[in-house]
Design a protein around this motif. Structure first.
Motif, PDB file in Angstrom:
ATOM      1  N   ALA A  88       0.817  -1.208   0.000  1.00 14.94           N
ATOM      2  CA  ALA A  88       0.000   0.000   0.000  1.00 14.94           C
ATOM      3  C   ALA A  88       0.857   1.267   0.000  1.00 14.94           C
ATOM      4  CB  ALA A  88      -0.928  -0.007   1.216  1.00 14.94           C
ATOM      5  N   ILE A  89       1.898   1.280   0.811  1.00 13.24           N
ATOM      6  CA  ILE A  89       2.756   2.462   0.906  1.00 13.24           C
ATOM      7  C   ILE A  89       3.518   2.680  -0.395  1.00 13.24           C
ATOM      8  CG2 ILE A  89       4.794   3.413   2.057  1.00 13.24           C
ATOM      9  CD1 ILE A  89       3.784   2.006   4.626  1.00 13.24           C
ATOM     10  N   VAL A  90       4.042   1.586  -0.976  1.00 11.93           N
ATOM     11  CA  VAL A  90       4.773   1.703  -2.238  1.00 11.93           C
ATOM     12  C   VAL A  90       3.845   2.187  -3.349  1.00 11.93           C
ATOM     13  CG1 VAL A  90       5.918   0.375  -4.060  1.00 11.93           C
ATOM     14  CG2 VAL A  90       6.542   0.012  -1.663  1.00 11.93           C
ATOM     15  N   GLY A  91       2.652   1.582  -3.431  1.00 11.48           N
ATOM     16  CA  GLY A  91       1.707   1.963  -4.482  1.00 11.48           C
ATOM     17  C   GLY A  91       1.225   3.392  -4.346  1.00 11.48           C
ATOM     18  N   PHE A  92       0.951   3.807  -3.120  1.00 12.16           N
ATOM     19  CA  PHE A  92       0.427   5.150  -2.883  1.00 12.16           C
ATOM     20  C   PHE A  92       1.517   6.210  -3.005  1.00 12.16           C
ATOM     21  CE2 PHE A  92      -0.776   8.754  -0.242  1.00 12.16           C
ATOM     22  CZ  PHE A  92      -2.084   8.979  -0.611  1.00 12.16           C
ATOM     23  N   CYS A 126      -9.074   6.293  -3.048  1.00 14.30           N
ATOM     24  CA  CYS A 126      -8.606   5.440  -1.959  1.00 14.30           C
ATOM     25  C   CYS A 126      -9.762   4.649  -1.346  1.00 14.30           C
ATOM     26  CB  CYS A 126      -7.914   6.278  -0.887  1.00 14.30           C
ATOM     27  SG  CYS A 126      -6.301   6.926  -1.379  1.00 14.30           S
ATOM     28  N   LEU A 127     -10.921   5.274  -1.211  1.00 14.17           N
ATOM     29  CA  LEU A 127     -12.100   4.566  -0.700  1.00 14.17           C
ATOM     30  C   LEU A 127     -12.500   3.434  -1.644  1.00 14.17           C
ATOM     31  CD1 LEU A 127     -14.294   7.547   0.589  1.00 14.17           C
ATOM     32  CD2 LEU A 127     -13.100   5.830   1.973  1.00 14.17           C
ATOM     33  N   ALA A 128     -12.454   3.702  -2.948  1.00 12.57           N
ATOM     34  CA  ALA A 128     -12.799   2.671  -3.934  1.00 12.57           C
ATOM     35  C   ALA A 128     -11.854   1.483  -3.813  1.00 12.57           C
ATOM     36  CB  ALA A 128     -12.745   3.254  -5.346  1.00 12.57           C
ATOM     37  N   MET A 129     -10.554   1.746  -3.720  1.00 13.04           N
ATOM     38  CA  MET A 129      -9.573   0.667  -3.630  1.00 13.04           C
ATOM     39  C   MET A 129      -9.717  -0.116  -2.330  1.00 13.04           C
ATOM     40  SD  MET A 129      -6.408   2.863  -5.218  1.00 13.04           S
ATOM     41  CE  MET A 129      -5.155   1.786  -4.567  1.00 13.04           C
ATOM     42  N   ALA A 130     -10.032   0.587  -1.235  1.00 14.67           N
ATOM     43  CA  ALA A 130     -10.215  -0.096   0.044  1.00 14.67           C
ATOM     44  C   ALA A 130     -11.391  -1.068  -0.026  1.00 14.67           C
ATOM     45  CB  ALA A 130     -10.436   0.928   1.157  1.00 14.67           C
ATOM     46  N   PHE A 131     -12.522  -0.610  -0.568  1.00 16.45           N
ATOM     47  CA  PHE A 131     -13.697  -1.475  -0.658  1.00 16.45           C
ATOM     48  C   PHE A 131     -13.461  -2.631  -1.618  1.00 16.45           C
ATOM     49  CE2 PHE A 131     -17.602  -2.778  -2.770  1.00 16.45           C
ATOM     50  CZ  PHE A 131     -18.359  -3.171  -1.667  1.00 16.45           C
ATOM     51  N   ILE A 182      -5.776  -7.600  -5.257  1.00 19.39           N
ATOM     52  CA  ILE A 182      -5.332  -6.256  -4.895  1.00 19.39           C
ATOM     53  C   ILE A 182      -5.676  -5.304  -6.043  1.00 19.39           C
ATOM     54  CG2 ILE A 182      -3.366  -4.845  -4.191  1.00 19.39           C
ATOM     55  CD1 ILE A 182      -4.084  -7.123  -2.240  1.00 19.39           C
ATOM     56  N   THR A 183      -6.227  -4.152  -5.701  1.00 25.17           N
ATOM     57  CA  THR A 183      -6.563  -3.175  -6.738  1.00 25.17           C
ATOM     58  C   THR A 183      -5.691  -1.925  -6.584  1.00 25.17           C
ATOM     59  OG1 THR A 183      -8.329  -2.075  -5.477  1.00 25.17           O
ATOM     60  CG2 THR A 183      -8.943  -4.010  -6.790  1.00 25.17           C
ATOM     61  N   ALA A 184      -5.687  -1.121  -7.626  1.00 19.31           N
ATOM     62  CA  ALA A 184      -4.861   0.094  -7.639  1.00 19.31           C
ATOM     63  C   ALA A 184      -5.500   1.098  -8.581  1.00 19.31           C
ATOM     64  CB  ALA A 184      -3.437  -0.234  -8.098  1.00 19.31           C
ATOM     65  N   TRP A 185      -5.032   2.334  -8.527  1.00 20.51           N
ATOM     66  CA  TRP A 185      -5.467   3.278  -9.556  1.00 20.51           C
ATOM     67  C   TRP A 185      -4.654   3.002 -10.814  1.00 20.51           C
ATOM     68  CZ3 TRP A 185      -3.843   6.611  -5.130  1.00 20.51           C
ATOM     69  CH2 TRP A 185      -2.483   6.918  -5.150  1.00 20.51           C
ATOM     70  N   SER A 186      -5.179   3.439 -11.933  1.00 17.47           N
ATOM     71  CA  SER A 186      -4.528   3.184 -13.211  1.00 17.47           C
ATOM     72  C   SER A 186      -3.343   4.133 -13.387  1.00 17.47           C
ATOM     73  CB  SER A 186      -5.533   3.373 -14.359  1.00 17.47           C
ATOM     74  OG  SER A 186      -4.906   3.204 -15.607  1.00 17.47           O
ATOM     75  N   THR A 187      -2.129   3.618 -13.156  1.00 19.06           N
ATOM     76  CA  THR A 187      -0.933   4.449 -13.312  1.00 19.06           C
ATOM     77  C   THR A 187      -0.775   4.958 -14.745  1.00 19.06           C
ATOM     78  OG1 THR A 187       0.171   3.304 -11.494  1.00 19.06           O
ATOM     79  CG2 THR A 187       1.562   4.520 -13.029  1.00 19.06           C
ATOM     80  N   LEU A 242      -7.290  -1.540   4.792  1.00 22.56           N
ATOM     81  CA  LEU A 242      -7.179  -0.688   5.977  1.00 22.56           C
ATOM     82  C   LEU A 242      -6.197   0.459   5.742  1.00 22.56           C
ATOM     83  CD1 LEU A 242      -7.823  -0.116   8.953  1.00 22.56           C
ATOM     84  CD2 LEU A 242      -5.983  -1.718   9.568  1.00 22.56           C
ATOM     85  N   ALA A 243      -5.079   0.148   5.098  1.00 19.64           N
ATOM     86  CA  ALA A 243      -4.089   1.186   4.809  1.00 19.64           C
ATOM     87  C   ALA A 243      -4.678   2.266   3.913  1.00 19.64           C
ATOM     88  CB  ALA A 243      -2.858   0.551   4.148  1.00 19.64           C
ATOM     89  N   TYR A 244      -5.430   1.866   2.893  1.00 21.98           N
ATOM     90  CA  TYR A 244      -6.009   2.863   1.985  1.00 21.98           C
ATOM     91  C   TYR A 244      -7.172   3.611   2.624  1.00 21.98           C
ATOM     92  CZ  TYR A 244      -3.124   2.407  -2.082  1.00 21.98           C
ATOM     93  OH  TYR A 244      -2.057   2.491  -2.939  1.00 21.98           O
TER      94      TYR A 244
END
Length: 380
Positions: free
Chosen positions: A13-17, A46-51, A65-70, A289-291
């Motif tokens: 989470a920290i690396v991705g964010f 972040c809420l979307a990725m957490a859910f 695991i989900t992420a935003w589209s880099t 939880l991190a997101y």
């Protein structure tokens, strides 16, 4: 429950964010987002990725695991002539296309048939500008930038995943200690801002469709590949549909499209997380939880980025895209018979061409496919 499960999740989470937040800020700036709209963007995504991660991991018993589209953020940041309302309209259209893709398997297979060389050429054309701009920051502030570039390449030898985050944290600390920043902003909790969408042919063709294509080809398909490489057998349809639905719900608040993660997922799916693959899904709730924490303090994080030197933001965004650029170029040029098509897609996309109000990413893909078709006819 092993300690390695929450540790892997929090590292991912920290690396991705932290590694790509600068790219989100750049994308928001490109479409003229206000500070409140940018904070809403970060909070909603972040809420979307957490859910998504919590629900899909629990539901499938796999570390989904989900992420935003880099590459999508890079596409938005490299665009011109669009405002925040246009961006929201593009996010909504992209989300609808993702939902449709998840519901209709033939569409997923059709996207998968886009030659990897051409798709990678287009992606390379999108991100190469950021790598070039990162180099251009050197004469702006060489005392700050040169040591950070050196640190990036040294750290990546030992830990590629943390190299960008180290540059961001280290660069920010140096900026504050050397007086390049006046002071830390006052902490504030996040809020969501509703933004009305704007739809037009130029937005749909020039922004939404390229965003959909890079999200599918560069993110979702890669994310599925990571899960399969870890020994899982995911059903693509529900995963893509859920990320599309969450993207649709959060788009009105400025959130960029979300999708299956690849790099972050790789951190959470390997044997180092847990020797039993059936137990690795538990990384999902910790990642979520991190997101959730990132969402709560999204406004403060955006405020911190707002006071950092612009050269540092540009540098971090460029360094974060170095690995995707190298990977895109290697795939684009791998097949000798498709190199000209891939190179054409790369050149047209990198040119920032805008024709009939439609951006370069779309024309790069079209140009690459046309050259590929002509080469195919020549062989016949």
């Amino acid at each position: 429950m092993r300690l390695s499960i929450p540790v892997s999740a929090f590292v991912a989470a920290i690396v991705g964010f932290g590694g790509t937040l600068a790219l989100i800020i750049a994308a928001a700036d490109a479409v003229g987002a206000s500070r409140e709209q940018t904070a809403s963007w970060v909070t909603a995504i972040c809420l979307a990725m957490a859910f998504e991660t919590a629900w899909l991991s629990w539901r499938t018993r796999m570390p989904v695991i989900t992420a935003w589209s880099t590459p999508g953020a890079a596409l938005i940041a490299a665009s011109s002539g669009f405002n925040m309302n246009d961006a929201v309209g593009a996010f909504i259209v992209t989300a609808v296309l993702l939902i449709i893709t998840g519901l209709f398997k033939p569409l997923t297979r059709l996207i998968a048939k886009i030659p990897a060389s051409v798709a990678s050429g287009m992606l390379g054309g999108i991100v190469v500008t950021f790598a070039i701009n990162a180099v251009k920051t050197v004469p702006v502030d060489p005392v700050l930038i040169l040591p950070l570039i050196a640190a990036f390449f040294v750290i990546r030898v030992f830990n590629p995943a943390l190299s960008v985050l180290a540059v961001l944290v280290g660069g920010g600390a140096i900026a504050f200690l050397t007086g390049r920043v006046g002071g830390l902003p006052t902490p504030e909790l996040s809020t969501l801002t509703l933004i009305s969408p704007s739809f037009s042919p130029a937005v749909i063709v020039g922004l939404a469709i390229p965003l959909y294509l890079v999200t599918m080809a560069s993110q979702n398909l890669s994310g599925l590949a990571v899960l399969r490489a870890a020994g899982y057998d995911p059903n693509p349809g529900p995963l893509i549909s859920v990320t599309g639905l969450c993207s649709l719900l959060t788009a009105p608040f400025g959130a960029l499209t979300t999708n299956l993660a690849a790099i972050s997922a790789a951190i959470c799916t390997g044997p180092d997380v847990h020797p039993d693959p059936a137990e690795r899904w538990k990384t999902g709730p910790f990642y979520a939880l991190a997101y959730l924490v990132f969402a709560i303090f999204g406004a403060s994080l955006v405020a911190i980025f707002a006071v950092l030197p612009q050269s540092l933001i540009v540098l971090v965004a460029g360094l974060a895209l170095m690995a995707p650029l190298a990977n895109a170029l290697s795939i684009a040029l791998k097949d000798e018979s498709e190199r000209m098509a891939a190179t054409t897609a790369f050149a047209v996309t990198a040119s920032s061409l805008t024709l009939f109000g439609i951006g370069a990413a779309f024309w790069g893909l079209v140009a690459g496919m046309v050259v590929l078709a002509l080469d195919f006819l020549k062989k016949r």
